[in-house]
Every structure is written in structure tokens, then in C-alpha cells.
Design an enzyme around this catalytic site. Structure first.
Site, PDB file in Angstrom:
ATOM      1  N   GLY A  31       0.800  -1.222   0.000  1.00 15.44           N
ATOM      2  CA  GLY A  31       0.000   0.000   0.000  1.00 15.44           C
ATOM      3  C   GLY A  31       0.829   1.266   0.000  1.00 15.44           C
ATOM      4  N   HIS A  37       4.157   1.289  -8.114  1.00 12.22           N
ATOM      5  CA  HIS A  37       3.122   0.245  -8.023  1.00 12.22           C
ATOM      6  C   HIS A  37       2.208   0.290  -9.254  1.00 12.22           C
ATOM      7  CE1 HIS A  37       3.796   1.108  -3.568  1.00 12.22           C
ATOM      8  NE2 HIS A  37       4.060  -0.170  -3.650  1.00 12.22           N
ATOM      9  N   GLN A  61       7.636  -9.770   7.763  1.00  8.52           N
ATOM     10  CA  GLN A  61       8.843  -9.432   6.998  1.00  8.52           C
ATOM     11  C   GLN A  61       9.572  -8.218   7.572  1.00  8.52           C
ATOM     12  OE1 GLN A  61       6.457  -8.700   3.334  1.00  8.52           O
ATOM     13  NE2 GLN A  61       7.938  -7.071   2.945  1.00  8.52           N
ATOM     14  N   LYS A 149      12.942  -2.781  -8.247  1.00  3.40           N
ATOM     15  CA  LYS A 149      13.349  -1.973  -7.086  1.00  3.40           C
ATOM     16  C   LYS A 149      13.799  -2.891  -5.946  1.00  3.40           C
ATOM     17  CE  LYS A 149      12.922   1.299  -3.826  1.00  3.40           C
ATOM     18  NZ  LYS A 149      12.385   0.581  -2.728  1.00  3.40           N
ATOM     19  N   GLN A 153      14.482  -9.453  -3.616  1.00  2.00           N
ATOM     20  CA  GLN A 153      13.157 -10.064  -3.407  1.00  2.00           C
ATOM     21  C   GLN A 153      12.700 -10.793  -4.671  1.00  2.00           C
ATOM     22  OE1 GLN A 153       9.678  -8.158  -1.302  1.00  2.00           O
ATOM     23  NE2 GLN A 153       9.144  -7.626  -3.387  1.00  2.00           N
TER      24      GLN A 153
HETATM   25  P1  AMP Z   1       5.909  -2.635  -1.735  1.00  2.96           P
HETATM   26  O1  AMP Z   1       4.550  -2.040  -1.577  1.00  2.96           O
HETATM   27  O2  AMP Z   1       7.023  -1.711  -1.407  1.00  2.96           O
HETATM   28  O3  AMP Z   1       6.031  -3.982  -1.058  1.00  2.96           O
HETATM   29  O4  AMP Z   1       6.077  -2.928  -3.277  1.00  2.96           O
HETATM   30  C1  AMP Z   1       5.153  -3.707  -3.992  1.00  2.96           C
HETATM   31  C2  AMP Z   1       5.729  -4.018  -5.340  1.00  2.96           C
HETATM   32  O5  AMP Z   1       5.969  -2.807  -6.035  1.00  2.96           O
HETATM   33  C3  AMP Z   1       7.066  -4.757  -5.254  1.00  2.96           C
HETATM   34  O6  AMP Z   1       7.117  -5.733  -6.276  1.00  2.96           O
HETATM   35  C4  AMP Z   1       8.056  -3.649  -5.485  1.00  2.96           C
HETATM   36  O7  AMP Z   1       9.283  -4.089  -6.029  1.00  2.96           O
HETATM   37  C5  AMP Z   1       7.309  -2.786  -6.486  1.00  2.96           C
HETATM   38  N1  AMP Z   1       7.853  -1.420  -6.479  1.00  2.96           N
HETATM   39  C6  AMP Z   1       8.020  -0.626  -5.395  1.00  2.96           C
HETATM   40  N2  AMP Z   1       8.600   0.531  -5.756  1.00  2.96           N
HETATM   41  C7  AMP Z   1       8.802   0.467  -7.094  1.00  2.96           C
HETATM   42  C8  AMP Z   1       9.377   1.348  -8.058  1.00  2.96           C
HETATM   43  N3  AMP Z   1       9.871   2.536  -7.730  1.00  2.96           N
HETATM   44  N4  AMP Z   1       9.410   0.947  -9.344  1.00  2.96           N
HETATM   45  C9  AMP Z   1       8.930  -0.271  -9.708  1.00  2.96           C
HETATM   46  N5  AMP Z   1       8.382  -1.144  -8.848  1.00  2.96           N
HETATM   47  C10 AMP Z   1       8.317  -0.793  -7.548  1.00  2.96           C
END
Ligand code: AMP
Length: 281
Positions: A31, A37, A61, A149, A153
Site C-alpha cells: 500500500g 506500483h 517481513q 526496485k 526479493q
Molecule cells: P511494496 O509495496 O514496497 O512492497 O512494493 C510492492 C511491489 O511494487 C514490489 O514488487 C516492489 O518491487 C514494487 N515497487 C516498489 N517501488 C517500485 C518502483 N519505484 N518501481 C517499480 N516497482 C516498484
């Protein structure tokens, strides 16, 4: 957009869609959505009939309780953004829905989890694997979209898919950046204006390091230059700057064969921990 908060509700929806032969795309998130995202959601919309987005700040995590407590949350804004992207299903469960009892499963990812994020955030990837496997079982997606990013992971999730024999294609999506180069992250919401400027040095360093590599500078010299630059930058405290084999994530000191290599960094800006990476080739 359908908003589902329970496992039973989600399962009923998914079963119905599967019966209709729908091709399902899944975008797991924590979120506080941003353009990074949304780029994943757009890709899923292009490639799949139905896009399921989850918003779940997964406690298992987080190795640092303060990080979990301070993690930005803005569900109202998130729902508006998802509506404007025409997301089909939002899965937004509470913690007790996902963990009615503690998840004791231990995953093993070998060398992939002993470096970088794995080294500095003990238990982090085990928590990632717990939640991702639970969500994969529930959503049963054909494709799941993850951002580069979170480079390590992505490698862990691909390994998980192999280990568990999931019939899911993992699609990796490029990093979306702010105008100043800062990789978009939900945690950026916790930076003040000065810190945002200071944090721009992180991606500047990565891009400059790639240029040095392209001009033939050797890897140990690039690493020491980058560490010096980061430690000389006001407001930044480096946790690690590594140059690794993009597949195995093992730190390397010289190039062998035609292996792809990636520079990965974790830096604290005040009490906010940021990660970023750039693939050299
Ligand atoms: P998070 O909400 O941070 O767990 O991210 C959810 C997904 O969005 C994960 O697969 C992240 O790698 C991806 N994500 C987060 N930030 C970015 C970004 N700046 N560019 C591309 N994907 C992203």
C-alpha cells in the site's frame, strides 16, 4: 472494483473467475501506492484479463518493529488510485485473517538470503516467502508482477516459485524514479524536503558507478569510490554498497564470462532505510 477482506470471499471470487477461464494477474503490495506500483498494475492490465492487487503490510517481513509501526498507510488514497487504474479486485485483509496463528514455516534460499538484505534484515525474506506463498495459494494467478526496485526479493520469489512448483510466471518490472532520480518508494513519504534532496545522491552514485564501469574502471575501485561518495554525503548513512552477479547475487570483484552484474545499495536517511539498484549490463 471489488474489495475483498476475507480469504473465503477472495477464494469464491477466484474460483468463479477460473471457471470462466480468466487469466489472472496479481500485484502484491504493502500500500501507500505510487507510480512504481501503478506501473506493475498497468502491466498486469495489459497482459491479463483480471488484475488482483493486494494491500497488506506484512508484519512477518519486518525485522524492525519501529519500521513496521511507522510504515506509511493511506488506504483511502490507495483505493482512489486503484479505481482510476481500473483494478478489478483489491484484496485488503487484516493481519489476523492472514495469520490466524503464527506462521512457523521456515524457507531456505541458500546463498540468496545470506547477502545484502538477507544479511542486514534477518528473517526478512522468510517473512516475504510466508506471505507471498499464502497469497499465491489464494489468488492462484497466472502471472505475478514484481518490481526490480526490490532486486533481491525478485530473485527470492523466483526461487520460491521453483521450489514450490507454482505454475506462475513472474514478471519483473523496471524501477520507476522521481524526477531527481530517487527510486519511488512508499517510505519516501517519511522524508522531509531536505532528506529527499540528500537521498538523490543514492541513484546519482549508482548511475555514476555504471558509467565508471562502462569506461573500464575495475570493480573494487568503483566500490571504494561509491562508498566514499555516499559516506561523504550529508544525511546519508550507508549500510552496504555491493556489486553482485545479477543471477546468484554473489558479490564479485571482477567480471567473468558474460555475466550480468548489478550494483545494489541500502542507505539510511535519518531513520528511513532506502534501497536502490542499477544493472550495469
Ligand atoms: P511494496 O509495496 O514496497 O512492497 O512494493 C510492492 C511491489 O511494487 C514490489 O514488487 C516492489 O518491487 C514494487 N515497487 C516498489 N517501488 C517500485 C518502483 N519505484 N518501481 C517499480 N516497482 C516498484
Amino acid at each position: 472494483m471489488k474489495i475483498v477482506e476475507t480469504k473465503a470471499g477472495l477464494t469464491a471470487l477466484i474460483n468463479g473467475l477460473k471457471k470462466q477461464g480468466k487469466f489472472i494477474g496479481f500485484v502484491p503490495t504493502m500500500g501507500s501506492l505510487h507510480e512504481g506500483h501503478l506501473s506493475l498494475i498497468k502491466k498486469s492490465k495489459e497482459q491479463c484479463d483480471i488484475t488482483v492487487v493486494s494491500i497488506f503490510v506484512n508484519p512477518t517481513q519486518f525485522n524492525n518493529p519501529e519500521d513496521l509501526e511507522k510504515y506509511p498507510r493511506d488506504i483511502k488514497k490507495d483505493k482512489t488510485m486503484l479505481l482510476s487504474e481500473a483494478c478489478d479486485i483489491l484484496f485488503y485483509p487484516e493481519v489476523k485473517e492472514i495469520y490466524p496463528e503464527p506462521d512457523k514455516r521456515l524457507f531456505k534460499f541458500g546463498d540468496l538470503e545470506t547477502v545484502m538484505e538477507g544479511k542486514y534484515r534477518p528473517g526478512h525474506f522468510n517473512g516475504v516467502a510466508q506471505v507471498v506463498s499464502k497469497f499465491f495459494d489464494l489468488v492462484q494467478p497466472n502471472k505475478a508482477f514484481f518490481g526490480e526496485k526490490d532486486f533481491q526479493q525478485l530473485a527470492i520469489v523466483k526461487r520460491l516459485v521453483e521450489q514450490k512448483n507454482y505454475d506462475i510466471q513472474i514478471i519483473s518490472c523496471p524501477i520507476i524514479r522521481e524526477d531527481n532520480g530517487l527510486a519511488m518508494s512508499s517510505r519516501n513519504a517519511r522524508l522531509n524536503a531536505d532528506q529527499r534532496n540528500q537521498a538523490a545522491v543514492i541513484s546519482e552514485t549508482l548511475f555514476q558507478a555504471r558509467k565508471m564501469f562502462q569506461k573500464g574502471t575495475n570493480i573494487p575501485d568503483i566500490k571504494s569510490w561509491a562508498n566514499n561518495k555516499l559516506s561523504a554525503s550529508e544525511g546519508l548513512e550507508t549500510e552496504y554498497f555491493e556489486i553482485v552477479d545479477s543471477e546468484t547475487l554473489k558479490p564479485i570483484s571482477q567480471i567473468t564470462d558474460n555475466k550480468h552484474i548489478t550494483a545494489c545499495v541500502a542507505v539510511h536517511v535519518g531513520d528511513v532505510r532506502l534501497i536502490d539498484n542499477v544493472t550495469f549490463f
